[in-house]
Scaffold this motif. Structure first.
Motif, mmCIF file in Angstrom:
data_model
loop_
_atom_site.group_PDB
_atom_site.id
_atom_site.type_symbol
_atom_site.label_atom_id
_atom_site.label_comp_id
_atom_site.label_asym_id
_atom_site.label_seq_id
_atom_site.Cartn_x
_atom_site.Cartn_y
_atom_site.Cartn_z
ATOM 1 N N CYS A 1 0.875 -1.173 0.000
ATOM 2 C CA CYS A 1 0.000 0.000 0.000
ATOM 3 C C CYS A 1 0.909 1.218 0.000
ATOM 4 O O CYS A 1 1.762 1.356 0.873
ATOM 5 C CB CYS A 1 -0.904 0.000 1.228
ATOM 6 S SG CYS A 1 -1.901 1.508 1.358
ATOM 7 N N ILE A 2 0.736 2.073 -0.963
ATOM 8 C CA ILE A 2 1.540 3.287 -1.041
ATOM 9 C C ILE A 2 0.632 4.452 -0.674
ATOM 10 O O ILE A 2 -0.416 4.645 -1.283
ATOM 11 C CB ILE A 2 2.104 3.496 -2.459
ATOM 12 C CG1 ILE A 2 2.954 2.302 -2.847
ATOM 13 C CG2 ILE A 2 2.887 4.795 -2.540
ATOM 14 C CD1 ILE A 2 3.340 2.283 -4.300
ATOM 15 N N THR B 1 3.284 10.273 -7.915
ATOM 16 C CA THR B 1 2.748 8.912 -7.965
ATOM 17 C C THR B 1 3.277 8.177 -9.182
ATOM 18 O O THR B 1 3.679 7.006 -9.089
ATOM 19 C CB THR B 1 1.207 8.941 -7.975
ATOM 20 O OG1 THR B 1 0.751 9.625 -6.793
ATOM 21 C CG2 THR B 1 0.614 7.548 -8.003
ATOM 22 N N ALA B 2 3.319 8.841 -10.335
ATOM 23 C CA ALA B 2 3.837 8.209 -11.550
ATOM 24 C C ALA B 2 5.307 7.815 -11.378
ATOM 25 O O ALA B 2 5.711 6.717 -11.777
ATOM 26 C CB ALA B 2 3.667 9.145 -12.746
ATOM 27 N N THR C 1 6.882 7.158 -8.584
ATOM 28 C CA THR C 1 6.936 6.058 -7.618
ATOM 29 C C THR C 1 6.546 4.737 -8.258
ATOM 30 O O THR C 1 7.233 3.722 -8.094
ATOM 31 C CB THR C 1 6.012 6.366 -6.421
ATOM 32 O OG1 THR C 1 6.435 7.590 -5.824
ATOM 33 C CG2 THR C 1 6.026 5.253 -5.403
ATOM 34 N N LEU C 2 5.454 4.720 -9.006
ATOM 35 C CA LEU C 2 4.998 3.479 -9.631
ATOM 36 C C LEU C 2 5.964 3.019 -10.720
ATOM 37 O O LEU C 2 6.212 1.812 -10.865
ATOM 38 C CB LEU C 2 3.587 3.651 -10.185
ATOM 39 C CG LEU C 2 2.513 3.901 -9.130
ATOM 40 C CD1 LEU C 2 1.156 4.130 -9.783
ATOM 41 C CD2 LEU C 2 2.442 2.771 -8.119
ATOM 42 N N ALA C 3 6.535 3.953 -11.465
ATOM 43 C CA ALA C 3 7.528 3.578 -12.478
ATOM 44 C C ALA C 3 8.747 2.950 -11.817
ATOM 45 O O ALA C 3 9.290 1.949 -12.302
ATOM 46 C CB ALA C 3 7.929 4.801 -13.299
ATOM 47 N N HIS C 4 9.162 3.521 -10.705
ATOM 48 C CA HIS C 4 10.314 2.963 -9.990
ATOM 49 C C HIS C 4 10.000 1.547 -9.498
ATOM 50 O O HIS C 4 10.811 0.629 -9.653
ATOM 51 C CB HIS C 4 10.701 3.851 -8.813
ATOM 52 C CG HIS C 4 11.778 3.261 -7.959
ATOM 53 N ND1 HIS C 4 13.088 3.200 -8.351
ATOM 54 C CD2 HIS C 4 11.714 2.659 -6.742
ATOM 55 C CE1 HIS C 4 13.793 2.598 -7.421
ATOM 56 N NE2 HIS C 4 12.986 2.263 -6.430
ATOM 57 N N LEU C 5 8.830 1.364 -8.916
ATOM 58 C CA LEU C 5 8.463 0.033 -8.427
ATOM 59 C C LEU C 5 8.407 -0.979 -9.558
ATOM 60 O O LEU C 5 8.791 -2.135 -9.392
ATOM 61 C CB LEU C 5 7.119 0.080 -7.702
ATOM 62 C CG LEU C 5 7.138 0.736 -6.329
ATOM 63 C CD1 LEU C 5 5.726 0.894 -5.803
ATOM 64 C CD2 LEU C 5 7.982 -0.073 -5.361
ATOM 65 N N SER C 6 7.930 -0.563 -10.718
ATOM 66 C CA SER C 6 7.845 -1.480 -11.854
ATOM 67 C C SER C 6 9.218 -1.874 -12.357
ATOM 68 O O SER C 6 9.427 -2.993 -12.803
ATOM 69 C CB SER C 6 7.071 -0.828 -13.000
ATOM 70 O OG SER C 6 5.720 -0.724 -12.672
ATOM 71 N N LEU D 1 4.216 -4.434 -9.398
ATOM 72 C CA LEU D 1 2.949 -4.079 -10.032
ATOM 73 C C LEU D 1 2.612 -5.115 -11.080
ATOM 74 O O LEU D 1 3.466 -5.631 -11.772
ATOM 75 C CB LEU D 1 3.064 -2.694 -10.674
ATOM 76 C CG LEU D 1 3.508 -1.580 -9.737
ATOM 77 C CD1 LEU D 1 3.600 -0.273 -10.504
ATOM 78 C CD2 LEU D 1 2.567 -1.445 -8.567
#
Length: 114
Positions: free
Chosen positions: A11-12, A50-51, A53-58, A68
């Protein structure tokens, strides 16, 4: 992190530009992070942060896919969600239904929430 815990649900929580997250949320979090800033900008807006962060996680996992994964909606439900997104992107919300109707497309009663 690219360890065995990658498979755990995550959960972010993203904070606002001025105050970040609340102290209570910070104390409940397993981990916290900030995004480094370069240049003259004081902060990223929430959608950009948010973008990033999600790109980094991917990108950060060993297989390059990150924690993801694609959603699990199928068929009819996925099409309904896409249709809702398209109709809600119109400046005048009622225009979408009118355009569909003008082209002979009637929404089923189960889609009246759109």
């Amino acid at each position: 992190n690219t360890g065995d815990d990658d498979a755990r649900p995550i959960c972010i929580v993203m904070g606002n530009e001025n105050d970040g997250i609340s102290q209570e949320m910070r104390e409940l979090a397993d981990h916290t992070f900030t995004l480094p800033m370069n240049g003259f900008a004081e902060s990223f807006n929430l959608s950009v942060a948010t973008a990033i962060t999600l790109a980094h996680l991917s990108a950060c996992s060993k297989d390059g896919k990150g924690p993801l994964r694609p959603g699990d909606l199928e068929g009819h439900n996925l099409k309904c969600l896409r249709l809702k997104g398209i109709l809600n992107s119109l400046a005048q919300k009622r225009m979408g239904k009118a355009l569909l109707k003008r082209n002979g497309i009637e929404l089923p009663t189960e889609l009246e929430w759109i």
